[in-house]
Design a protein around this motif. Structure first.
Motif, PDB file in Angstrom:
ATOM      1  N   ALA A 198       3.118   2.863  -4.178  1.00 28.46           N
ATOM      2  CA  ALA A 198       3.137   4.252  -4.633  1.00 28.46           C
ATOM      3  C   ALA A 198       3.904   5.118  -3.634  1.00 28.46           C
ATOM      4  O   ALA A 198       3.992   4.805  -2.443  1.00 28.46           O
ATOM      5  CB  ALA A 198       1.713   4.766  -4.784  1.00 28.46           C
ATOM      6  N   PHE A 199       4.464   6.202  -4.145  1.00 27.06           N
ATOM      7  CA  PHE A 199       5.175   7.127  -3.261  1.00 27.06           C
ATOM      8  C   PHE A 199       4.201   7.814  -2.305  1.00 27.06           C
ATOM      9  O   PHE A 199       3.042   8.071  -2.641  1.00 27.06           O
ATOM     10  CB  PHE A 199       5.917   8.185  -4.074  1.00 27.06           C
ATOM     11  N   SER A 200       4.718   8.121  -1.140  1.00 27.15           N
ATOM     12  CA  SER A 200       3.924   8.803  -0.118  1.00 27.15           C
ATOM     13  C   SER A 200       3.700  10.270  -0.493  1.00 27.15           C
ATOM     14  O   SER A 200       4.207  10.769  -1.497  1.00 27.15           O
ATOM     15  CB  SER A 200       4.667   8.748   1.219  1.00 27.15           C
ATOM     16  N   VAL A 224       3.295   0.000   6.991  1.00 23.24           N
ATOM     17  CA  VAL A 224       2.567  -0.703   5.926  1.00 23.24           C
ATOM     18  C   VAL A 224       2.690  -2.206   6.170  1.00 23.24           C
ATOM     19  O   VAL A 224       3.786  -2.776   6.113  1.00 23.24           O
ATOM     20  CB  VAL A 224       3.126  -0.348   4.534  1.00 23.24           C
ATOM     21  N   LYS A 225       1.583  -2.830   6.433  1.00 24.96           N
ATOM     22  CA  LYS A 225       1.588  -4.253   6.762  1.00 24.96           C
ATOM     23  C   LYS A 225       1.979  -5.101   5.550  1.00 24.96           C
ATOM     24  O   LYS A 225       1.517  -4.875   4.442  1.00 24.96           O
ATOM     25  CB  LYS A 225       0.197  -4.663   7.258  1.00 24.96           C
ATOM     26  N   GLY A 226       2.842  -6.079   5.806  1.00 23.85           N
ATOM     27  CA  GLY A 226       3.193  -7.057   4.774  1.00 23.85           C
ATOM     28  C   GLY A 226       4.317  -6.660   3.846  1.00 23.85           C
ATOM     29  O   GLY A 226       4.728  -7.446   2.989  1.00 23.85           O
ATOM     30  N   CYS A 227       4.848  -5.454   3.981  1.00 27.00           N
ATOM     31  CA  CYS A 227       5.945  -5.065   3.093  1.00 27.00           C
ATOM     32  C   CYS A 227       7.270  -5.591   3.624  1.00 27.00           C
ATOM     33  O   CYS A 227       7.362  -6.080   4.761  1.00 27.00           O
ATOM     34  CB  CYS A 227       5.990  -3.550   2.922  1.00 27.00           C
ATOM     35  N   SER A 228       8.314  -5.489   2.810  1.00 23.03           N
ATOM     36  CA  SER A 228       9.643  -5.938   3.222  1.00 23.03           C
ATOM     37  C   SER A 228      10.492  -4.804   3.781  1.00 23.03           C
ATOM     38  O   SER A 228      11.459  -5.042   4.506  1.00 23.03           O
ATOM     39  CB  SER A 228      10.378  -6.566   2.025  1.00 23.03           C
ATOM     40  N   GLY A 229      10.151  -3.570   3.398  1.00 19.72           N
ATOM     41  CA  GLY A 229      10.913  -2.427   3.868  1.00 19.72           C
ATOM     42  C   GLY A 229      10.462  -1.150   3.191  1.00 19.72           C
ATOM     43  O   GLY A 229       9.419  -1.122   2.513  1.00 19.72           O
ATOM     44  N   TYR A 230      11.278  -0.113   3.352  1.00 23.84           N
ATOM     45  CA  TYR A 230      10.913   1.208   2.835  1.00 23.84           C
ATOM     46  C   TYR A 230      12.126   1.872   2.180  1.00 23.84           C
ATOM     47  O   TYR A 230      13.259   1.701   2.639  1.00 23.84           O
ATOM     48  CB  TYR A 230      10.399   2.104   3.962  1.00 23.84           C
ATOM     49  N   GLU A 231      11.874   2.640   1.138  1.00 22.46           N
ATOM     50  CA  GLU A 231      12.923   3.428   0.498  1.00 22.46           C
ATOM     51  C   GLU A 231      12.649   4.908   0.750  1.00 22.46           C
ATOM     52  O   GLU A 231      11.509   5.367   0.616  1.00 22.46           O
ATOM     53  CB  GLU A 231      12.965   3.160  -1.007  1.00 22.46           C
ATOM     54  N   VAL A 258       8.502   8.710   0.732  1.00 22.74           N
ATOM     55  CA  VAL A 258       8.830   7.322   1.081  1.00 22.74           C
ATOM     56  C   VAL A 258       7.933   6.378   0.279  1.00 22.74           C
ATOM     57  O   VAL A 258       6.782   6.716  -0.023  1.00 22.74           O
ATOM     58  CB  VAL A 258       8.602   7.075   2.596  1.00 22.74           C
ATOM     59  N   ARG A 259       8.470   5.218  -0.060  1.00 23.32           N
ATOM     60  CA  ARG A 259       7.618   4.175  -0.639  1.00 23.32           C
ATOM     61  C   ARG A 259       7.991   2.827  -0.038  1.00 23.32           C
ATOM     62  O   ARG A 259       9.150   2.569   0.305  1.00 23.32           O
ATOM     63  CB  ARG A 259       7.731   4.119  -2.163  1.00 23.32           C
ATOM     64  N   ALA A 260       6.998   1.967   0.097  1.00 21.91           N
ATOM     65  CA  ALA A 260       7.217   0.617   0.619  1.00 21.91           C
ATOM     66  C   ALA A 260       7.518  -0.329  -0.541  1.00 21.91           C
ATOM     67  O   ALA A 260       7.130  -0.083  -1.678  1.00 21.91           O
ATOM     68  CB  ALA A 260       5.974   0.145   1.362  1.00 21.91           C
ATOM     69  N   TYR A 261       8.218  -1.410  -0.229  1.00 23.63           N
ATOM     70  CA  TYR A 261       8.476  -2.447  -1.237  1.00 23.63           C
ATOM     71  C   TYR A 261       8.318  -3.821  -0.607  1.00 23.63           C
ATOM     72  O   TYR A 261       8.404  -3.987   0.609  1.00 23.63           O
ATOM     73  CB  TYR A 261       9.868  -2.288  -1.854  1.00 23.63           C
ATOM     74  N   ARG A 262       8.075  -4.776  -1.459  1.00 19.00           N
ATOM     75  CA  ARG A 262       7.938  -6.151  -0.981  1.00 19.00           C
ATOM     76  C   ARG A 262       8.647  -7.097  -1.936  1.00 19.00           C
ATOM     77  O   ARG A 262       8.456  -7.024  -3.153  1.00 19.00           O
ATOM     78  CB  ARG A 262       6.468  -6.552  -0.875  1.00 19.00           C
ATOM     79  N   LYS A 263       9.473  -7.966  -1.388  1.00 20.90           N
ATOM     80  CA  LYS A 263      10.153  -8.979  -2.186  1.00 20.90           C
ATOM     81  C   LYS A 263       9.355 -10.268  -2.127  1.00 20.90           C
ATOM     82  O   LYS A 263       9.146 -10.835  -1.054  1.00 20.90           O
ATOM     83  CB  LYS A 263      11.569  -9.195  -1.670  1.00 20.90           C
ATOM     84  N   ALA A 264       8.918 -10.715  -3.306  1.00 18.61           N
ATOM     85  CA  ALA A 264       8.098 -11.930  -3.381  1.00 18.61           C
ATOM     86  C   ALA A 264       8.148 -12.501  -4.786  1.00 18.61           C
ATOM     87  O   ALA A 264       8.311 -11.753  -5.758  1.00 18.61           O
ATOM     88  CB  ALA A 264       6.660 -11.619  -2.993  1.00 18.61           C
ATOM     89  N   ALA A 265       8.008 -13.794  -4.895  1.00 17.46           N
ATOM     90  CA  ALA A 265       7.959 -14.482  -6.202  1.00 17.46           C
ATOM     91  C   ALA A 265       9.155 -14.119  -7.080  1.00 17.46           C
ATOM     92  O   ALA A 265       9.035 -14.013  -8.294  1.00 17.46           O
ATOM     93  CB  ALA A 265       6.650 -14.173  -6.922  1.00 17.46           C
ATOM     94  N   ALA A 267       0.836  -1.208   0.000  1.00 13.25           N
ATOM     95  CA  ALA A 267       0.000   0.000   0.000  1.00 13.25           C
ATOM     96  C   ALA A 267       0.870   1.257   0.000  1.00 13.25           C
ATOM     97  O   ALA A 267       2.066   1.213   0.275  1.00 13.25           O
ATOM     98  CB  ALA A 267      -0.907  -0.008   1.221  1.00 13.25           C
ATOM     99  N   LYS A 268       0.262   2.360  -0.322  1.00 12.81           N
ATOM    100  CA  LYS A 268       0.956   3.642  -0.327  1.00 12.81           C
ATOM    101  C   LYS A 268       1.292   4.052   1.100  1.00 12.81           C
ATOM    102  O   LYS A 268       0.473   3.920   2.011  1.00 12.81           O
ATOM    103  CB  LYS A 268       0.056   4.695  -0.971  1.00 12.81           C
ATOM    104  N   VAL A 269       2.505   4.537   1.277  1.00 10.40           N
ATOM    105  CA  VAL A 269       2.952   4.976   2.600  1.00 10.40           C
ATOM    106  C   VAL A 269       2.351   6.347   2.926  1.00 10.40           C
ATOM    107  O   VAL A 269       2.282   7.222   2.062  1.00 10.40           O
ATOM    108  CB  VAL A 269       4.494   5.065   2.646  1.00 10.40           C
TER     109      VAL A 269
END
Length: 204
Positions: free
Chosen positions: A194-196, A132-139, A180-187, A110-112
């Motif tokens: 989206a950017f905050s 943000v629930k379920g993300c791997s981190g933030y940039e 800030v934006r969240a990211y998730r590593k998967a698959a 989700a958007k931060v």
């Protein structure tokens, strides 16, 4: 005498047809088949009046037609295989695209919501955002212009962490803009949210 003359005339007529074959193409297949049927319908006396060299012309023409038909069949088979391979490739690409779309929908975070940006030093700013629930981190990105020129200056690799001290990209006596934006590593890929919203801090 009459029978022999008739046989000669019949044989000569067929000889002329054979010699008129010329360059063999598939368009002449029916003509060559008709000539063969006419030859097979001759009696022995009539066949005897057709020379071996003339008969060889007919046999070579038949062999050429067979060769051309085999070549055509091989080309058509190759074209069919290529068409099937292309169809399979398109189907695979479509399935992959569909899977990627499903993955993007499933894994894109989700958007931060950037809550605050506060100066904590001469060239230090503390950012705080909503988790943000379920993300791997933030940039973390910073720029000296609100609408352009953003550069990544930090990577927070824990999704539960909701703050960061930014030291890079900040200039004295300038206004710094942060997002800030969240990211998730998967698959096997990294999916970015989206950017905050943007927060700014005026440095002294």
């Amino acid at each position: 005498q009459y029978v022999d003359t008739y046989n000669t005339r019949v044989a000569q007529n067929l000889t002329d047809r054979i010699n008129a074959i010329g360059d063999v193409t598939l368009d002449k297949e029916e003509m060559i088949r008709s000539i063969r049927n006419s030859y097979d319908a001759l009696n022995d006396a009539q066949k005897a009046k057709i020379s071996a060299s003339t008969l060889q012309v007919l046999q070579k023409a038949e062999a050429k037609v067979l060769s051309l038909k085999n070549e055509k069949a091989a080309r058509e088979e190759q074209a069919l295989k290529a068409q099937k391979a292309q169809q399979q490739q398109k189907a695979s690409a479509a399935a992959a695209a569909q899977q990627e779309a499903a993955n993007a929908k499933k894994y894109t975070p989700a958007k931060v919501k950037l809550k605050s940006a506060k100066k904590v030093g001469a060239k230090k700013v503390k950012l705080t955002w909503k988790k943000v629930k379920g993300c791997s981190g933030y940039e973390i990105y910073v720029s000296n212009k609100k609408g352009a020129g953003y550069k990544k200056v930090a990577n927070v690799k824990k999704w539960k962490k909701v703050s960061c001290i930014v030291k890079k990209g900040i200039k004295k006596k300038k206004t710094s803009y942060f997002k800030v934006r969240a990211y998730r590593k998967a698959a096997g890929k990294t999916y970015y949210g989206a950017f905050s919203n943007v927060k700014k801090v005026r440095m002294k």
